[in-house]
Design a protein around this motif. Structure first.
Motif, PDB file in Angstrom:
ATOM      1  N   ASN A 156       0.790  -1.029   0.058  1.00 28.01           N
ATOM      2  CA  ASN A 156      -0.120   0.228  -0.064  1.00 28.01           C
ATOM      3  C   ASN A 156       0.817   1.228   0.260  1.00 28.01           C
ATOM      4  OD1 ASN A 156      -1.645   2.243   0.866  1.00 28.01           O
ATOM      5  ND2 ASN A 156      -3.126   0.537   1.377  1.00 28.01           N
ATOM      6  N   THR A 157       0.471   2.315  -0.774  1.00 23.41           N
ATOM      7  CA  THR A 157       1.385   3.492  -0.869  1.00 23.41           C
ATOM      8  C   THR A 157       1.313   4.338   0.432  1.00 23.41           C
ATOM      9  OG1 THR A 157      -0.690   4.636  -1.659  1.00 23.41           O
ATOM     10  CG2 THR A 157       0.895   3.831  -3.008  1.00 23.41           C
ATOM     11  N   LYS A 158       0.502   3.852   1.409  1.00 25.41           N
ATOM     12  CA  LYS A 158       0.582   4.515   2.809  1.00 25.41           C
ATOM     13  C   LYS A 158       2.162   4.247   3.450  1.00 25.41           C
ATOM     14  CE  LYS A 158      -4.268   4.459   4.096  1.00 25.41           C
ATOM     15  NZ  LYS A 158      -5.532   4.028   4.812  1.00 25.41           N
ATOM     16  N   ARG A 159       2.495   3.086   2.949  1.00 25.87           N
ATOM     17  CA  ARG A 159       3.962   2.774   3.523  1.00 25.87           C
ATOM     18  C   ARG A 159       4.718   3.861   2.960  1.00 25.87           C
ATOM     19  NH1 ARG A 159       6.340  -3.468   3.210  1.00 25.87           N
ATOM     20  NH2 ARG A 159       7.968  -2.996   4.351  1.00 25.87           N
ATOM     21  N   VAL A 160       4.481   4.219   1.681  1.00 29.90           N
ATOM     22  CA  VAL A 160       5.620   5.188   1.149  1.00 29.90           C
ATOM     23  C   VAL A 160       5.339   6.489   1.985  1.00 29.90           C
ATOM     24  CG1 VAL A 160       6.009   6.578  -0.881  1.00 29.90           C
ATOM     25  CG2 VAL A 160       5.651   4.283  -0.991  1.00 29.90           C
ATOM     26  N   CYS A 161       4.051   6.836   2.070  1.00 29.76           N
ATOM     27  CA  CYS A 161       3.634   8.087   2.675  1.00 29.76           C
ATOM     28  C   CYS A 161       4.189   8.377   4.077  1.00 29.76           C
ATOM     29  CB  CYS A 161       2.150   8.339   2.546  1.00 29.76           C
ATOM     30  SG  CYS A 161       1.418   8.396   1.190  1.00 29.76           S
ATOM     31  N   LEU A 209      10.599  12.092  -4.054  1.00 32.23           N
ATOM     32  CA  LEU A 209      10.203  11.423  -2.515  1.00 32.23           C
ATOM     33  C   LEU A 209      10.661  12.301  -1.732  1.00 32.23           C
ATOM     34  CD1 LEU A 209      10.891   7.743  -3.464  1.00 32.23           C
ATOM     35  CD2 LEU A 209       8.714   8.822  -2.820  1.00 32.23           C
ATOM     36  N   ALA A 210      12.005  12.824  -1.708  1.00 35.69           N
ATOM     37  CA  ALA A 210      12.717  13.658  -0.526  1.00 35.69           C
ATOM     38  C   ALA A 210      11.915  15.082  -0.500  1.00 35.69           C
ATOM     39  CB  ALA A 210      13.879  13.733  -0.685  1.00 35.69           C
ATOM     40  N   ALA A 211      11.340  15.476  -1.535  1.00 33.29           N
ATOM     41  CA  ALA A 211      10.618  16.711  -1.430  1.00 33.29           C
ATOM     42  C   ALA A 211       9.202  16.757  -0.839  1.00 33.29           C
ATOM     43  CB  ALA A 211      10.866  17.347  -2.680  1.00 33.29           C
ATOM     44  N   GLN A 212       8.635  15.678  -0.677  1.00 33.00           N
ATOM     45  CA  GLN A 212       7.057  15.637  -0.205  1.00 33.00           C
ATOM     46  C   GLN A 212       7.041  15.644   1.291  1.00 33.00           C
ATOM     47  OE1 GLN A 212       4.989  15.371  -2.661  1.00 33.00           O
ATOM     48  NE2 GLN A 212       7.035  15.657  -3.691  1.00 33.00           N
ATOM     49  N   GLN A 213       5.990  16.167   1.736  1.00 35.91           N
ATOM     50  CA  GLN A 213       5.364  16.327   2.982  1.00 35.91           C
ATOM     51  C   GLN A 213       4.473  15.453   3.308  1.00 35.91           C
ATOM     52  OE1 GLN A 213       7.266  18.405   5.211  1.00 35.91           O
ATOM     53  NE2 GLN A 213       8.591  18.713   3.496  1.00 35.91           N
ATOM     54  N   PRO A 214       4.133  15.047   4.624  1.00 39.59           N
ATOM     55  CA  PRO A 214       3.028  14.169   5.088  1.00 39.59           C
ATOM     56  C   PRO A 214       1.971  14.481   4.447  1.00 39.59           C
ATOM     57  CG  PRO A 214       4.502  14.751   7.040  1.00 39.59           C
ATOM     58  CD  PRO A 214       4.934  15.638   6.050  1.00 39.59           C
ATOM     59  N   GLY A 215       1.049  13.531   3.879  1.00 39.74           N
ATOM     60  CA  GLY A 215      -0.156  13.901   3.397  1.00 39.74           C
ATOM     61  C   GLY A 215      -0.025  14.195   1.919  1.00 39.74           C
ATOM     62  N   ALA A 216       0.829  14.201   1.261  1.00 36.20           N
ATOM     63  CA  ALA A 216       0.962  14.508  -0.217  1.00 36.20           C
ATOM     64  C   ALA A 216       0.280  13.987  -1.064  1.00 36.20           C
ATOM     65  CB  ALA A 216       2.529  14.391  -0.372  1.00 36.20           C
ATOM     66  N   LYS A 217      -0.409  14.797  -2.003  1.00 31.38           N
ATOM     67  CA  LYS A 217      -1.336  14.134  -2.982  1.00 31.38           C
ATOM     68  C   LYS A 217      -0.640  14.005  -4.058  1.00 31.38           C
ATOM     69  CE  LYS A 217      -5.274  16.076  -0.787  1.00 31.38           C
ATOM     70  NZ  LYS A 217      -6.427  16.868  -0.797  1.00 31.38           N
ATOM     71  N   PRO A 218      -1.008  13.126  -4.845  1.00 31.18           N
ATOM     72  CA  PRO A 218      -1.913  12.184  -4.909  1.00 31.18           C
ATOM     73  C   PRO A 218      -1.623  10.791  -4.076  1.00 31.18           C
ATOM     74  CG  PRO A 218      -1.087  11.945  -7.087  1.00 31.18           C
ATOM     75  CD  PRO A 218      -0.334  12.975  -6.350  1.00 31.18           C
ATOM     76  N   VAL A 219      -0.225  10.575  -3.918  1.00 31.42           N
ATOM     77  CA  VAL A 219       0.137   9.344  -3.439  1.00 31.42           C
ATOM     78  C   VAL A 219      -0.442   8.971  -1.948  1.00 31.42           C
ATOM     79  CG1 VAL A 219       2.176   8.074  -2.608  1.00 31.42           C
ATOM     80  CG2 VAL A 219       2.469   9.613  -4.735  1.00 31.42           C
ATOM     81  N   CYS A 220      -0.763  10.030  -1.116  1.00 27.47           N
ATOM     82  CA  CYS A 220      -1.320   9.593   0.173  1.00 27.47           C
ATOM     83  C   CYS A 220      -2.719   9.598   0.302  1.00 27.47           C
ATOM     84  CB  CYS A 220      -0.510  10.654   0.951  1.00 27.47           C
ATOM     85  SG  CYS A 220       1.135  10.473   1.294  1.00 27.47           S
ATOM     86  N   GLU A 221      -3.450   9.779  -1.105  1.00 32.93           N
ATOM     87  CA  GLU A 221      -4.898   9.887  -0.816  1.00 32.93           C
ATOM     88  C   GLU A 221      -5.574   8.490  -0.701  1.00 32.93           C
ATOM     89  OE1 GLU A 221      -6.183  13.408  -3.724  1.00 32.93           O
ATOM     90  OE2 GLU A 221      -5.468  11.573  -4.694  1.00 32.93           O
TER      91      GLU A 221
END
Length: 95
Positions: free
Chosen positions: A41-46, A83-95
């Motif tokens: 699940n992408t939640k693991r990435v998030c 990936l390094a630039a993302q913050q918690p809850g980033a869309k669309p991956v963390c939707e």
């Protein structure tokens, strides 16, 4: 007259750079979603967004490629940077 042309040229470059950045982000997020969701699940990435730095993401992506993640050598630096630039809850991956 020259100042007007220079201003217009700078504005055009800014729009082009903005669109290129948007395309970069969209392609990277699509690659991440496709490659990572094949096995988990992408939640693991998030969970790593905001917690992992670039070096940690590089190690993770390298390990995942070794396990079969479909990320090419050309895509890897782009994906790691994104990936390094993302913050918690980033869309669309963390939707």
């Amino acid at each position: 007259m020259t100042r007007t042309r220079l201003t217009a040229a700078v504005a055009a470059l800014a729009v082009t750079a903005s669109l290129a950045g948007l395309a970069f982000a969209q392609e990277a997020s699509q690659t991440v979603t496709a490659a990572c969701s094949k096995c988990h699940n992408t939640k693991r990435v998030c969970a790593g967004f905001g917690a992992k730095d670039k070096a940690a993401w590089d190690a993770t992506v390298t390990r995942m490629i070794g396990k079969g993640a479909a990320v090419s050598a050309a895509e890897k630096p782009v994906v790691v940077e994104w990936l390094a630039a993302q913050q918690p809850g980033a869309k669309p991956v963390c939707e």
